[in-house]
Every structure is written in C-alpha cells, then in structure tokens.
Design a protein around this motif. Structure first.
Motif, PDB file in Angstrom:
ATOM      1  N   ASN A  50      -8.091  -1.638  -4.589  1.00 22.70           N
ATOM      2  CA  ASN A  50      -7.176  -0.493  -4.629  1.00 22.70           C
ATOM      3  C   ASN A  50      -7.303   0.155  -6.003  1.00 22.70           C
ATOM      4  O   ASN A  50      -7.206  -0.536  -7.016  1.00 22.70           O
ATOM      5  CB  ASN A  50      -5.736  -0.963  -4.438  1.00 22.70           C
ATOM      6  CG  ASN A  50      -5.534  -1.599  -3.080  1.00 22.70           C
ATOM      7  OD1 ASN A  50      -5.206  -0.942  -2.110  1.00 22.70           O
ATOM      8  ND2 ASN A  50      -5.754  -2.914  -2.996  1.00 22.70           N
TER       9      ASN A  50
ATOM     10  N   LYS B 273      -5.242   6.475  -3.530  1.00 20.73           N
ATOM     11  CA  LYS B 273      -4.032   7.222  -3.224  1.00 20.73           C
ATOM     12  C   LYS B 273      -4.327   8.713  -3.337  1.00 20.73           C
ATOM     13  O   LYS B 273      -4.760   9.181  -4.375  1.00 20.73           O
ATOM     14  CB  LYS B 273      -2.948   6.840  -4.219  1.00 20.73           C
ATOM     15  CG  LYS B 273      -1.557   6.889  -3.642  1.00 20.73           C
ATOM     16  CD  LYS B 273      -0.583   6.332  -4.639  1.00 20.73           C
ATOM     17  CE  LYS B 273       0.831   6.436  -4.142  1.00 20.73           C
ATOM     18  NZ  LYS B 273       1.788   5.999  -5.152  1.00 20.73           N
TER      19      LYS B 273
ATOM     20  N   GLU C  32      -3.891   5.071  -9.665  1.00 21.98           N
ATOM     21  CA  GLU C  32      -4.003   6.528  -9.772  1.00 21.98           C
ATOM     22  C   GLU C  32      -4.427   6.958 -11.164  1.00 21.98           C
ATOM     23  O   GLU C  32      -5.244   7.836 -11.343  1.00 21.98           O
ATOM     24  CB  GLU C  32      -2.666   7.191  -9.454  1.00 21.98           C
ATOM     25  CG  GLU C  32      -2.251   7.064  -8.025  1.00 21.98           C
ATOM     26  CD  GLU C  32      -0.775   7.329  -7.884  1.00 21.98           C
ATOM     27  OE1 GLU C  32      -0.414   8.485  -7.684  1.00 21.98           O
ATOM     28  OE2 GLU C  32       0.011   6.372  -8.001  1.00 21.98           O
TER      29      GLU C  32
ATOM     30  N   TRP D 281      -1.544   6.045   0.303  1.00 21.87           N
ATOM     31  CA  TRP D 281      -2.728   5.187   0.176  1.00 21.87           C
ATOM     32  C   TRP D 281      -3.611   5.369   1.393  1.00 21.87           C
ATOM     33  O   TRP D 281      -3.159   5.221   2.524  1.00 21.87           O
ATOM     34  CB  TRP D 281      -2.309   3.718   0.058  1.00 21.87           C
ATOM     35  CG  TRP D 281      -1.756   3.362  -1.276  1.00 21.87           C
ATOM     36  CD1 TRP D 281      -0.436   3.254  -1.603  1.00 21.87           C
ATOM     37  CD2 TRP D 281      -2.487   3.071  -2.470  1.00 21.87           C
ATOM     38  NE1 TRP D 281      -0.310   2.915  -2.923  1.00 21.87           N
ATOM     39  CE2 TRP D 281      -1.544   2.787  -3.488  1.00 21.87           C
ATOM     40  CE3 TRP D 281      -3.846   3.017  -2.789  1.00 21.87           C
ATOM     41  CZ2 TRP D 281      -1.915   2.463  -4.797  1.00 21.87           C
ATOM     42  CZ3 TRP D 281      -4.208   2.692  -4.084  1.00 21.87           C
ATOM     43  CH2 TRP D 281      -3.258   2.424  -5.066  1.00 21.87           C
TER      44      TRP D 281
ATOM     45  N   ASN E  95       1.654   1.224  -9.311  1.00 23.03           N
ATOM     46  CA  ASN E  95       0.612   0.903  -8.339  1.00 23.03           C
ATOM     47  C   ASN E  95       0.558  -0.599  -8.077  1.00 23.03           C
ATOM     48  O   ASN E  95       0.344  -1.040  -6.954  1.00 23.03           O
ATOM     49  CB  ASN E  95      -0.761   1.394  -8.830  1.00 23.03           C
ATOM     50  CG  ASN E  95      -0.834   2.904  -8.952  1.00 23.03           C
ATOM     51  OD1 ASN E  95      -1.494   3.444  -9.823  1.00 23.03           O
ATOM     52  ND2 ASN E  95      -0.137   3.609  -8.076  1.00 23.03           N
TER      53      ASN E  95
END
Lengths: 630, 256
Positions: free
Chosen positions: A280, A55, A283, A60, A291
């Motif tokens: 992923n 991100k 953050e 993203w 998230n």
C-alpha cells in the motif's frame, strides 16, 4: 531449470521454494535465478491477485499482478524502442507510487539498471548522479521534479529522454526531449505488436550476476557512490527475509520511505515479489500515520525516527487525556512493562500479574494499537539507524514487538536481525541465514555472504578498498559479537575521535545514548585533536515544544526555543545523565543546539534524517569554535 | 527594558479546538508589531484573548508588568488597550461625532476629549466633513478610519488592529497605512497589527511574527521577515517562475 548444471536442494518457506542450504548456489526463489524471472513467474501464477493499493481521491484502489506485468512490459518495451541497451542505467526521480515499481521491473526485465534519486536532492546532486551513471533515460514524477532537472546548469546533455509521470501543469511543455507516461505505454504496446514475445525474450537473457540496480549511498563524506547490486544479491536477501523477517504471503504492507534507499526497496519492491504480499502506498510523507491506521499492516519496517514519532504522539495523547484516562494509561503501562521485562528475561508472569497484563491489554493497549494501526502487526522491524532499547521496551509493553536489525546498501541491507526466537535489546541480533560476520583486529565488523554487492559503479579503487584481501566486506562499523552471536554496533571506524590527550573515542556510542533522550533528535560529538569532547545537538522539536509549553517557557520560533535557558538546562540535564555512563575522558564538557529546523532538503541530514558529521562540522563551525574559545 | 505587552505560552480554545497552541511574543513601547498569518492561523483569536473577549486556557498576558489575562474587556480597555475589530463594527445609526464620543466613554476630561477629537479630524479630514452623518452611510474606508479614530479617542497605550486593510481598495489601504505610520511616528502610538496583507504590514511594522496553525513559526525584524524566502513566496506573492516560466508547485516552508 536447465540453465544450471546442478540444482541445489530446495525447501518451502512460507509457500515459496528457496535454497535449503542458505548461501548455496545458484540462488533460486521458486525456481527463478533473477528478479525478472521471478517477476514473470509471479505475474503469470495468479494474475488477478492484488499486488498494490494506491489512494486516489480518498479511496484505496487495488491493482493486480496482471496490471503490474502489463505496465512493466510496456515500460520495458517502450524504453527499448527509445534505444535502451542492456546495462544502461535509468534514473527514477519520484516519490513512492506504484509506477516506481512498474519502472523498477520494466527496466530490469529488458536488461536496464534501475536506480532512484531522492526527491529531496538539489539540482546539483541530481546532475551529479545523472552524469556519474551515464543516464540516458530519466523518469521524473511531476512538474516540481522536472523543474529541478531544468535547473541543471549544463542541461545534463547525456539525458536523451525525460519521461514524466504526471501531466498536470505541463501541457505547454514542448520538445522531443520530453515524453509523458501514456506515450511511453503506447510506444511499448506498439513494440509488443511489432515483435510479440520480445519482452519475454529479454527476460530470458537475464543472468544472476548481472547488475540489477544501483543504490546511490548518501555518503557522509565525499560524493555519492553508486553501489551495484546483482540479481543474486537481491534473491539472497529475499531468502533471508522470507526466513527471518515478517515477509508474509498476503500481508498488507505500507510503502513510505524513499524507494531509492535499499531498506524500502527491499521491503516494498523485492520482498513482496518473493512473498506475494500487498504493498500500500502512503499518499505523502505527511499522511503516513493516517495511512498506517487505514492499512493496519501485518508487516511494517521503519527507521527509528518513525518509531520515535509514533511514541511521541502517544505520549502527547496520553497527557492530554482525562485524569481517569491518564490513570488507566499509567496503570496499564506498569503492567505492560512487567510483561516486557518478563519476556526479555524469558520468564513467565505470575497469575496475578498475568491477569493485570491481560486486563491492561484488553482495556487500553488493544485500543491504542488500533488507533496507531498496529493491531495486526506481529513483527515490526527497525533498521538503518540505532534505536533506543528503552523505546523497544516501551513498544514491547504496549504489545507491539519491534526487532532491530542491521545492514547496509553494500550487503543488500542483509546482515543481522533480532527475531522473536532470538532477541536481545541493545543488540542488532544474530546474523541472517547465509551471512557470516567477523570482527577484525581493529574492531571493524566484516561480513561475508551472497548479499555482498558487486562494487561501486565506475570506482574500482573504492570497491577494492571496501573488500579485504580474502573477499570480506568492510562495513566501516565497529562492534562486538557476544557469546550467543548477537552483534552490537559501537560506532563508525572513520569517525573515531583522537583527542589532544591521545585517547581514542568512538563518538557513535555516546551519540546513540544522547539520541535515546526524547528531547534529542540527533547529536554529533566533536573532539578530534581537541582537549575535551563537546557536541552539537539537534533537539526534537515536538517534544521540546511540548516541554516548553508545559513548563511555561516562552518561545516564538525554533531559534528562540533553542535559546530558552530552561531548554538549555533540559538538554544539559540529559547530557549530564549520559555522561554518568562514560569515563571522564569520554564525557561531554560543553554543547550547543543547532537552532535551525533542518529538513530533508538540507545537506546536513541524510535521507534517514541522521546528521552528517562532516557537513555539520563544516556548516556549524562557528558554534564549535565558540565551545573551544576559552 | 520590560516590554509594554508580553504574552507567554498563551493557549486559547474554541470548545475542543485549540486555536492558540502556545504563543509567546513581545511588544515594546512605541513600536509597531505585526502578526502575519493565513486564514485560521489564530490571529483574531490572539487579539480577542488580549482584549479579554476570550479567556485563555493557559499562559500569561503581562501589560506594563501586570497580569491581565482573563480580565473583563471593560477593565482591559481601562488599562489602555484598544481593540479595533475586524470589519470595522462602527455603530451604524450613530453619527461620526457620536461614534467618536463613545470612544472616549471612559474619560471625563471634556477639554482634552475635544482636543483629541480635533486631532482625529486632523488625521482623517474626511471624518470632519461628515461629522454629522450616520456612520452606516460612510464608505468602507471611511468606516475603517472612524473605527481607528474611535480607538484613538481613548488615548490608548496600545492599539490592537485587526486587519484594517480588509475589504479596502489598494489605494485606500495605502492611505490608511500611511496615516497609521504617521500616528506611530508623531503621536508615538504603540500598535499590534494583525494582517493578511503582508506587504503593507511589513512596510509599516518594526517587528513581525508569523503565526501558523496557532503557533509562531517565525519572528524577527520586519526587514528580516520581508527578505525571507518563505515570506516572499507565501505572503508577498513573489513568484519564482522556475525554469519554464510557469511554475505551479510551491516550495516547502522552512521558516528561516
């Protein structure tokens, strides 16, 4: 591949070819026998496919396998140009981010050994690890981590180059010793032009028995030790993961636990290499739950602390709902628990109960799962510490199945795991494919398999102590295996308490029961050479604050919360509840609360937020003495 | 000894927003207690809840052992609690004397009122000089003095001061805090002081609390607070320059 005399029989699992016979050699994943070869294969196979998401400025962004390849290549070649030799250790001091993995691969591809340092470690600990691993190249994330390096008293003379990922605030930094990431990339690009194909040639030199990574184990006693894991260890772990874990092609995953720890490293660096799942990056540790909701992963592995936190949040939300909402939630939970218990017993629900569960799921649980970001989760994993069976049952009730597993750095976190087809609450499951477990005479769990590590870096004596004469790994844990092959952990061998009365007690068993209370985050049982047992308790801040607020218990800061008589009564009731389950000599006669709010930076806590027995006993000696005064 | 003011598990909302998330604290007679906190921590909400301008959702406020939470502000004032609001809020078209007279609105003992007015003038001589002037024409610092003086005219058992340093020059801040100190020492006025300027507040106060996002995260004597690493770097602005002498990043708060 011609490198091996004999290629064992292969089988395709989730689209990836692996050894048909778990534990057979050579260990091959899609024909590759080392991590760099597999990495190369994956990147060339489908370069445009998404490998990572990160991100930036609230959006993203996706990064492909081709990005992964190029950046790892420039890093590898850049380090080589700087003088990295095969077998050199490179340390990474950074929070999770895609560059962490770029370095992991780049370093390994040119024959280096990748190792991570916790960002919460103090300068002295960083200094120790740098020296111990003879590290010449250090990767630091940013200003904050660089300052930690600069605080090292002797300046860490062995480190030749510090590569910094983020330039922000460091424009004034001068000196040949420091380099920013873009400069390293440029160096790598230069090297590639000068000697095309040299990166591929380096990958060609990798061998299964080479050390691929060092994992420094937190070590509840003594200095940290670097556990050496080979390519073969990791490939064997990948195979077990493909077979029994939610390692799925194309699955979305969330990377948020420290990558220096084997648990997250497997999940986010190596398993995605095997399965081509998408990683992923959260953050920051503070935004994990947001998230999680954004990503809604299909595969999510976490430590018990995280599962507990999610549960607490739901309870608090439920309590603050409207009366109607609360009623709906409690009715739904009733139906959910019926379903969970029926599943655990292997029975099916009757038509009426089945209908109630269906309704509960449709009206309440589906929304809840969406709210948590667990609506797509099929097989959650909990590991690295014991989790309460009651909590697993709760998750089962709301339709989020979590399976508890067991492993340690020394066997590449691959030992046993529960799975949809074989699940018993309170156990850590049957062995993973290719692993064998036995219980020694003194109760110690010993494991055998290709995931067993090569030994501790520069510590042949410690390594020898870790293996039995016939080559099995001493886990240091004690436990038992039931008739169906499910393993239950009961404690740590070296933590056994011998009371003044001569009674042997495994504190972990009592401690886990205490921890299952929502109000107790962790506990350390004391009693070695003492007349009776006592314990130090770390309370769960959020839940105890909520209790205090609901019961009109005035408190100001954390210390005053720990002093409140009602809170002490609350914990006493929890301790008494646990005492019922134990024999008289095993009962806790007294306890004290640790009245400082511990954070990951504190030495008392491990990276997975567990209390370290030795440190706690030393730091809170006054509290302990107080309990045995009379 | 029972505290003069005791707050237990106070929760106050602005609509759906929970501004105070369970605050408990104590103020003993004759003490100066400061509540530190950044913007939006809930400091002003706390004072407004104490003086009855806002009603708490939950919790108790005990003043001299009596529950006063949710009472009308004028009853709270009569009980002896004076709120000196943020931003002075004097009556701009009334003179200094008239403002002070309004401060004594609930009292009827003329001679005593006159004596107290002289006392206020002795602490704030500038107000005496400008007694006939409209309050709106005073400088910011003088208005702050007038607001405090107006509060004193009630002979309060406790004064709630909301950021008396707001918008004032450092010199003027020093001056006003010196007067507050004298008032506490000579007249024994109990004070609860809400401040962002931690340096002056901790200097004046005996005890302190730190409020963050509606919760108290730290409490103790003013000395203890002034010596805490977190207070030093987040409230007192003591920068640890770090090894390079130009550190930008902030350490994580631990509140101990």
């Amino acid at each position: 591949m011609t490198r091996h005399d004999k290629i064992p029989a292969m089988v395709t699992v989730k689209g990836t070819a692996i050894n048909a016979e778990p534990g057979s050699r050579p260990v091959l994943v899609d024909g590759a026998d080392t991590i760099p070869r597999l990495f190369q294969h994956r990147c060339k196979q489908d370069p445009a496919r998404v490998a990572h998401r990160e991100k930036t400025l609230g959006i993203w962004r996706a990064f492909s396998w081709d990005d992964y390849w190029n950046h790892a290549k420039w890093i590898g070649l850049g380090l080589k140009r700087l003088g990295l030799k095969r077998g050199d250790v490179v340390q990474i001091l950074s929070e999770d981010r895609k560059e962490w993995l770029y370095f992991d691969m780049g370093i390994q591809c040119v024959g280096g050994i990748a190792s991570g340092i916790y960002t919460t470690d103090a300068a002295t600990q960083v200094a120790y690890i740098l020296k111990d691993s003879a590290c010449r190249f250090l990767i630091v994330e940013n200003e904050e981590q660089l300052d930690k390096f600069l605080e090292i008293p002797d300046g860490a003379p062995g480190v030749e180059k510090v590569i910094i990922l983020e330039e922000e605030g460091l424009h004034a930094l001068e000196g040949d010793r420091y380099m920013f990431l873009p400069e390293l990339y440029a160096l790598g690009q230069d090297e590639e032009k000068a000697a095309p194909g040299s990166f591929e040639a380096e990958i060609g030199q990798s061998a299964p028995e080479d050390v691929a990574l060092l994992i420094y184990t937190s070590g509840t006693t003594g200095a940290p030790k670097g556990a050496m894991l080979s390519h073969e260890n990791i490939l064997a772990a990948m195979q077990a993961g493909l077979r029994e874990l939610a390692v799925e092609p194309g699955a979305e995953q969330l990377c948020f636990l420290p990558l220096c720890h084997i648990f997250e490293r497997n999940n986010s660096s190596y398993f995605p290499l095997a399965a081509r799942s998408i990683v992923n990056f959260a953050e920051s540790p503070e935004t994990v739950f947001d998230n999680l909701r954004e990503v809604s992963p299909q595969s999510f592995s976490a430590v018990p602390r995280v599962w507990e936190k999610v549960y607490s949040r739901v309870l608090i939300l439920a309590q603050e709902a409207t009366p109607l909402g609360r009623l709906a939630f409690s009715l739904a939970m009733k139906a959910g628990f019926a379903r969970a218990d029926a599943q655990a017993a292997g029975k099916s629900l009757g038509p009426i109960k089945g209908l109630a569960v269906g309704l509960a799921d449709m009206l309440v649980f589906r929304n809840l799962r969406q709210l948590l970001g667990m609506d797509r989760l099929k097989q959650g994993i909990s590991g690295a510490a014991p989790i309460s069976p009651a909590l697993l049952r709760w998750y089962r009730a709301v339709g989020v199945p979590i399976y508890e597993g067991y492993g340690m750095t020394e066997n590449a976190a691959t030992c046993t795991v529960n799975r949809p087809a074989a699940n018993r609450l309170g156990t850590v499951g049957p062995v993973m494919p290719g692993v064998t477990v036995r219980i020694a005479d003194d109760g110690e769990i010993q494991s055998h398999g290709l995931t067993n590590f090569k030994g501790y870096w520069n510590l042949p004596e410690k390594t020898a102590e870790t293996f039995t004469a016939d080559g099995w790994l001493r886990t240091g844990d004690i436990g038992r295996v039931d008739e169906a092959g499910f393993l239950t952990i009961t404690g740590r061998l070296k933590d056994i308490i011998i009371t003044a009365g001569g009674k042997n007690i495994t504190p972990a068993e009592i401690e886990s029961r205490l921890k299952f209370s929502h109000y107790i985050a962790d506990a350390v049982v004391i009693g070695d050479k003492r007349k009776y047992l006592s314990c130090l308790v770390m309370i769960d801040q959020e839940n105890v604050e909520k209790f205090a607020q609901d019961h009109k218990v005035p408190f100001s800061d954390f210390a005053s919360l720990c002093r409140a008589p009602q809170v002490l009564d609350l914990i006493k009731a929890e301790v008494d509840q646990v005492n019922i389950e134990f024999a008289r000599v095993e009962q806790i006669k007294d306890f004290r609360l640790i009245d400082v709010l511990l954070t990951a930076e504190d030495e008392e806590l491990t990276a997975t937020m567990k209390l370290k027995r030795a440190t706690v006993e030393k730091r809170h000696k006054a509290l302990i003495d107080d309990m045995y005064r009379s | 000894m029972t505290p003069l003011l005791e707050i237990r598990n106070l929760e106050t909302f602005y609509g759906p927003i929970m501004a105070l998330r369970g605050v408990s604290l104590e103020v003993h007679k004759g003490r100066v207690v400061t509540v530190l906190g950044a913007n939006g921590a809930g400091k002003t909400t706390l004072l407004k809840t104490l003086s009855g301008i806002m009603d708490p959702e939950k919790g108790k406020i005990l003043f001299e052992g009596q529950e006063i939470q949710g009472k009308e502000p004028h009853k709270v004032v009569r009980a002896g609690i004076v709120h000196v609001p943020e931003g002075r809020e004097v009556f701009p078209l009334l003179t200094v004397e008239e403002n002070l007279a309004l401060g004594a609105y609930t009292r009827s003992d003329k001679a005593e009122i006159a004596r107290d007015r002289d006392m206020v003038f002795s602490y704030f001589p500038i107000l005496s000089e400008r007694r006939k002037q409209e309050a709106g024409t005073l400088s910011g610092g003088q208005q702050q003095m007038l607001a405090i003086g107006r509060g004193l005219m009630l002979r309060p058992k406790i004064m709630l001061l909301d950021e008396p340093s707001l918008g004032l020059s450092p010199i003027l801040t020093q001056e006003i805090f010196a007067i507050l100190k004298k008032l506490n020492q000579d007249e024994g006025v109990t004070m609860m002081l809400v401040e962002q300027n931690a340096a002056v507040a901790l200097d004046l106060a005996d005890d302190g609390y730190v409020l963050e996002l509606g919760r108290i995260v730290m409490s103790g004597s003013a000395d203890k607070l002034a010596n805490s690493d977190d207070i030093k770097s987040f409230y007192l602005g003591h920068a640890n320059e770090g090894a390079r002498g130009e550190r930008r990043w902030k350490r994580r708060k631990t509140w101990r």
